[in-house]
Design an enzyme around this catalytic site. Sequence first.
Site, short mmCIF file in Angstrom:
data_model
loop_
_atom_site.label_atom_id
_atom_site.label_comp_id
_atom_site.label_asym_id
_atom_site.label_seq_id
_atom_site.Cartn_x
_atom_site.Cartn_y
_atom_site.Cartn_z
N ARG A 97 -8.13 -6.54 8.08
CA ARG A 97 -7.48 -5.25 8.41
C ARG A 97 -7.62 -5.07 9.91
O ARG A 97 -8.73 -5.02 10.44
CB ARG A 97 -8.15 -4.11 7.66
N HIS B 271 1.65 -3.43 5.17
CA HIS B 271 0.54 -3.30 4.22
C HIS B 271 0.97 -3.98 2.91
O HIS B 271 1.20 -3.32 1.89
CB HIS B 271 0.21 -1.82 4.00
N GLN C 102 -0.88 -3.38 -0.52
CA GLN C 102 -0.55 -2.08 -1.13
C GLN C 102 0.77 -2.18 -1.88
O GLN C 102 0.91 -1.69 -3.01
CB GLN C 102 -0.46 -1.01 -0.04
N ASP D 42 3.29 9.18 2.17
CA ASP D 42 2.04 8.72 2.79
C ASP D 42 1.67 9.74 3.86
O ASP D 42 2.49 10.60 4.24
CB ASP D 42 2.25 7.31 3.40
N CYS E 176 -0.21 6.09 -1.48
CA CYS E 176 -1.14 4.96 -1.36
C CYS E 176 -2.58 5.41 -1.18
O CYS E 176 -3.49 4.63 -1.41
CB CYS E 176 -0.71 4.06 -0.21
N ARG F 206 -4.61 -1.91 -7.26
CA ARG F 206 -4.97 -2.72 -6.09
C ARG F 206 -5.82 -3.90 -6.54
O ARG F 206 -5.67 -5.01 -6.08
CB ARG F 206 -5.76 -1.87 -5.06
N1 CP Z 1 -4.43 2.52 0.50
C1 CP Z 1 -5.38 1.94 1.22
O1 CP Z 1 -5.16 0.90 1.89
O2 CP Z 1 -6.59 2.54 1.11
P1 CP Z 1 -7.85 2.24 2.05
O3 CP Z 1 -7.45 2.56 3.46
O4 CP Z 1 -8.96 3.11 1.54
O5 CP Z 1 -8.19 0.77 1.92
#
Ligand code: CP
Length: 326
Positions: A123, A151, A154, A245, A284, A312
């Site tokens: 990330r 992403h 997701q 979002d 998300c 997820r």
């Molecule tokens: N939706 C998502 O990626 O959640 P986090 O940021 O908690 O990993």
Amino acid sequence: MPTRATRTPRSPRAVRSLRTQHFLSLPDLSPAELADVLQAGLQLKKERARGVRRYGATALANQHVALLFEKPSLRTRCTFEIAVRELGGDVIAPPQDVAMGEREPIADVARNLERWVSAVVIRTFAQDRLVEFATAAPRLHVVNALTDEEHPCQALADLLTLAELFGELRGRTIAFVGDGNNVAASLAQGAMMLGMHVRLAAPADYEFTPQTVAQLEGLARKGATYTLIRDPRKAVQGADAVYTDAWTSMGQEAEAQHRRKVFAPYQVNEALMRTAGDAVFMHCLPAHRGEEATDEVMDGPASIIFDQAENRLHAQKALLMLLMGR
Ligand code: CP
């Protein structure tokens, strides 16, 4: 609520290993591979619910996966840790202060990790950092756990959630209301690959870039369409799913006040969901409750936000199994 899948799903066909080395972006998968990941995810979910763990239980045996996170995470980090362990592998989490490019170049971090682990889940900020890492260590499997632009993990979970609900996704419509951000872009890519109709309801300057739109058009299969509709009420009419979002994503905190003003007409509230009709509500998470969506919608009967969060795990297990499994 929208029409759910009514017929018994066909018995699952055999899924194949993925041809891609890395998963940096949803289109690293072919449409058939995306369908395979979703099918495997549903199978893994069914087995786990029955307390059975045969499918993929040793897929990652004797393999380590490193989690390099430069931004906070609840869902992505927890579900990757569980996924790796349930596939018979092990995780390491190098501390953030040694991870990516400050103490030593990104390429050197990648070349070190390549000697110890099989995969790295990252990330980070710009997608370029992820590409630089993957290019430096071609023997590793590199997985995008969120960048500023995309992403894709997701999106896998979101599409799995919709497939679980509706069965065939071809011809279904998803309306994304709010910022045309990384979550929206990856979701739109995957939806277009599966023949869905994607509507984006975004204010001026927050829609997809022309490059993203061109890419979406190139990804379209089975009659998929993409439409930008400024008016959120028009965008959600007749949709099967309404998605939103946070208006201010990680790293954009300085713009929060301005964004609250710009996006106020795009709040998903009960009135907007009534306009949508039978649509399910998706997010998300994490959410800024009371901003992009109200509590009534987040916790209402159409909300499937925690199914998305649960999925997820199953989607990422399927991804890792088909990417790395032996
Ligand atoms: N939706 C998502 O990626 O959640 P986090 O940021 O908690 O990993």
